[in-house]
Design an enzyme around this catalytic site. Structure first.
Site, PDB file in Angstrom:
ATOM      1  N   LYS A  22       0.840  -1.215   0.000  1.00 43.15           N
ATOM      2  CA  LYS A  22       0.000   0.000   0.000  1.00 43.15           C
ATOM      3  C   LYS A  22       0.868   1.256   0.000  1.00 43.15           C
ATOM      4  O   LYS A  22       0.618   2.186  -0.772  1.00 43.15           O
ATOM      5  CB  LYS A  22      -0.928  -0.038   1.219  1.00 43.15           C
ATOM      6  CG  LYS A  22      -1.877   1.145   1.317  1.00 43.15           C
ATOM      7  CD  LYS A  22      -3.150   0.783   2.031  1.00 43.15           C
ATOM      8  CE  LYS A  22      -3.001   0.627   3.529  1.00 43.15           C
ATOM      9  NZ  LYS A  22      -2.722   1.909   4.213  1.00 43.15           N
ATOM     10  N   GLY A  95      -5.080   7.899   5.397  1.00 43.96           N
ATOM     11  CA  GLY A  95      -4.192   8.901   5.983  1.00 43.96           C
ATOM     12  C   GLY A  95      -2.967   9.118   5.115  1.00 43.96           C
ATOM     13  O   GLY A  95      -2.487  10.249   4.958  1.00 43.96           O
ATOM     14  N   ARG A 123      -8.683  12.140  12.317  1.00 47.53           N
ATOM     15  CA  ARG A 123      -7.244  11.951  12.536  1.00 47.53           C
ATOM     16  C   ARG A 123      -6.476  13.283  12.521  1.00 47.53           C
ATOM     17  O   ARG A 123      -6.848  14.213  11.810  1.00 47.53           O
ATOM     18  CB  ARG A 123      -6.692  10.967  11.490  1.00 47.53           C
ATOM     19  CG  ARG A 123      -7.333   9.607  11.675  1.00 47.53           C
ATOM     20  CD  ARG A 123      -6.831   8.603  10.685  1.00 47.53           C
ATOM     21  NE  ARG A 123      -5.424   8.275  10.891  1.00 47.53           N
ATOM     22  CZ  ARG A 123      -4.741   7.463  10.101  1.00 47.53           C
ATOM     23  NH1 ARG A 123      -5.324   6.920   9.055  1.00 47.53           N
ATOM     24  NH2 ARG A 123      -3.492   7.213  10.354  1.00 47.53           N
ATOM     25  N   SER A 168       7.258   9.313  11.933  1.00 50.04           N
ATOM     26  CA  SER A 168       6.184   9.124  10.958  1.00 50.04           C
ATOM     27  C   SER A 168       6.719   9.233   9.536  1.00 50.04           C
ATOM     28  O   SER A 168       7.197  10.286   9.110  1.00 50.04           O
ATOM     29  CB  SER A 168       5.090  10.180  11.174  1.00 50.04           C
ATOM     30  OG  SER A 168       4.241  10.219  10.043  1.00 50.04           O
ATOM     31  N   ASP A 320       1.945  -1.065  11.861  1.00 54.90           N
ATOM     32  CA  ASP A 320       0.607  -1.506  11.442  1.00 54.90           C
ATOM     33  C   ASP A 320       0.321  -2.955  11.829  1.00 54.90           C
ATOM     34  O   ASP A 320      -0.762  -3.469  11.570  1.00 54.90           O
ATOM     35  CB  ASP A 320       0.460  -1.348   9.924  1.00 54.90           C
ATOM     36  CG  ASP A 320       0.450   0.116   9.514  1.00 54.90           C
ATOM     37  OD1 ASP A 320       0.049   0.966  10.338  1.00 54.90           O
ATOM     38  OD2 ASP A 320       0.847   0.418   8.368  1.00 54.90           O
ATOM     39  N   ARG A 351      -6.211   2.186  17.952  1.00 60.86           N
ATOM     40  CA  ARG A 351      -5.959   0.741  17.898  1.00 60.86           C
ATOM     41  C   ARG A 351      -5.591   0.142  19.249  1.00 60.86           C
ATOM     42  O   ARG A 351      -5.842  -1.038  19.481  1.00 60.86           O
ATOM     43  CB  ARG A 351      -4.844   0.425  16.887  1.00 60.86           C
ATOM     44  CG  ARG A 351      -5.318   0.533  15.484  1.00 60.86           C
ATOM     45  CD  ARG A 351      -4.316   0.038  14.462  1.00 60.86           C
ATOM     46  NE  ARG A 351      -4.909   0.162  13.135  1.00 60.86           N
ATOM     47  CZ  ARG A 351      -4.236   0.280  12.010  1.00 60.86           C
ATOM     48  NH1 ARG A 351      -2.916   0.300  12.035  1.00 60.86           N
ATOM     49  NH2 ARG A 351      -4.853   0.386  10.854  1.00 60.86           N
TER      50      ARG A 351
END
Ligand code: S3P
Length: 442
Positions: A22, A95, A123, A168, A320, A351
């Site tokens: 992805k 996102g 978010r 990030s 993830d 999460r």
């Protein structure tokens, strides 16, 4: 809403391929749109998230065509050559699509409006707004820096030097993509290394990019206003998607599968390292390099797992994968302690809460203490027999369907629709291997 149930499966057996990565799929579309000429892509992920990025790029003036399933062409407009979109860009659940494209349009001289689904509109966007404002762009966002928001791009972009306050890859990539249109050098320093697909692909498209080790992390320097040249790329299988059949196999006695052509970039492979430490029988075969990324066939066999301590420093390389790691931990003997999970609170759902609540409903002890999650396994299948809320989060949905396949009683999730964002054929592929996942008719 599509409710799904997952009941005790046959042992999983056979060979499979998972859809294209992805992260790489978003990036190759974006860089293809900014290159000169026709970029051909094989094995693009045709999940909703990536299709939204393709639609947004079309609205920005790039021509993007699907030649046949998985094979796509992007006719790029050149760096700085995008045009003002007439419509609001709706990035759905993504996102990555939203934040990377904000970086791209921040340094184009026009205004772009962004929105997304209920999950994406919750978010935080301050993490990209803050650095991108320094390039000269202006943002008008809802309270709390949430979508919908408008980006007023700058006609005289400034190259910036930015130190990431959170680990990030999306923020790093947004800054680098903004830097493409700025003159001079854009620098990003990351205290902890995050996935480097943007850097690898920028190089693949001909940009001058320098990466130097700094402390425990990296300093990345991009020379702005390059001429990106159209390229060819075959997208590796997504290790984050491969994680689901991997764990489903480990926890169902008698299972053994091979997943072919999976990306094993070390900055994405933390789950596989952790599972190996838990005693899992996992081997990488036929290792090769394609399009600047390491790829292998992953061979997995069921077997006993034991609890481990997962250090915070490993989190970026498996950020993830915690939902499905927590499922593996629920079947393992003993305690698995996962540190440094603060970022899980701002994913497609919170999460940390989603994992802990779902596990507890399935009869597993799960405790959140600050940014640490502790899951207590007994070395035997947990009870299951619960209804779990997927919270518009594909990875929560898939993780609990994996749990249901080997628990004592079936597990039901309230809504599996978001699974198509990253793994459109998840149910078909898993059932072909041996699971019993089915739609629940209401
Ligand atoms: C991604 C980076 C990660 C990850 C997301 C994809 C990317 O997010 O969770 O699914 O493609 O750059 P963060 O950058 O917020 O850690």
């Amino acid at each position: 809403m599509t409710a799904l149930s997952s009941g005790s499966s046959r042992p999983l057996r056979g060979h499979c391929r998972v859809p294209g990565d992805k992260s790489i799929s978003h990036r190759v579309l974006i860089l293809g749109a900014l290159a000169v000429g026709r970029t051909r892509i094989a094995n693009l992920l045709e999940g909703d998230d990536v299709l939204r990025t393709a639609a947004a790029l079309r609205a920005l003036g790039a021509r993007i065509e699907c030649d046949r399933a998985g094979t796509w062409s992007v006719h790029g407009v050149g760096v700085g050559g995008l045009a003002e979109p007439a419509e609001i860009l709706d990035l759905g659940n993504s996102g990555t699509g939203a934040r990377l494209l904000m970086g791209v349009v921040a340094t184009h001289p026009f205004t772009t409006f962004f929105t997304g689904d209920d999950s994406l509109r919750r978010r935080p966007m301050a993490r990209v707004i803050e650095p991108l404002t320094r390039t000269g762009a202006r943002f008008v966002a809802r309270n709390g820096n949430r979508l919908p928001l408008a980006v007023v791009g700058t006609s005289s972009p400034m190259p910036i030097a930015y130190k990431l306050p959170v680990p990030s890859a999306q923020v790093k990539s947004a800054v680098l993509l903004a830097g493409l249109s700025a003159p001079g050098e854009t620098t990003v320093t990351e205290p902890v290394a995050t996935r480097d697909h943007t850097e690898n692909l920028l190089r693949h498209f001909g940009a001058a990019i320098d990466v130097a080790a700094e402390g425990g992390g990296k300093r990345i320097t991009l020379t702005g206003q390059p001429e990106l040249k159209a390229a060819e790329l075959s997208v590796p299988g997504d290790p984050s998607s491969a994680a689901f059949p991997t764990v489903a196999t480990l926890i169902r006695a008698g299972s053994a599968i091979t997943i072919e052509g999976v990306g094993i970039n070390p900055l994405r492979a933390g789950l596989y390292q952790t599972l190996a430490e838990m005693g899992a029988q996992i081997a990488f075969a036929k290792e090769r390099v394609a399009g600047g990324e390491r790829v292998a066939d992953i061979k997995v066999k069921a077997g006993a797992l034991h609890g481990v301590e997962v250090p915070a420093a490993r989190a970026p390389s498996m950020i993830d994968e915690y939902p499905v790691l927590a499922v593996a931990a629920a079947f393992a003997e003993g305690r698995t302690v996962m540190h440094g999970l603060g970022e899980l609170r701002v994913k497609e759902s919170d999460r940390l809460v989603a994992i802990a609540e779902g596990l507890r409903k399935c009869g597993v002890s799960a405790i959140i203490d600050g940014d640490t999650l502790t899951v207590e396994g007994r070395g035997t299948p947990p009870r299951g027999g619960a209804r779990v809320a997927a919270r518009l989060d594909h990875r929560i949905a898939m993780a609990f369907l994996v749990l249901g396949g080997a628990a004592c009683k079936p597990v039901r999730i309230d809504d599996g629709e978001t699974i198509t964002t990253s793994f459109p054929d998840f149910i078909k592929l898993m059932n072909r291997l041996g699971t019993r996942i089915a739609e629940v008719r209401k």
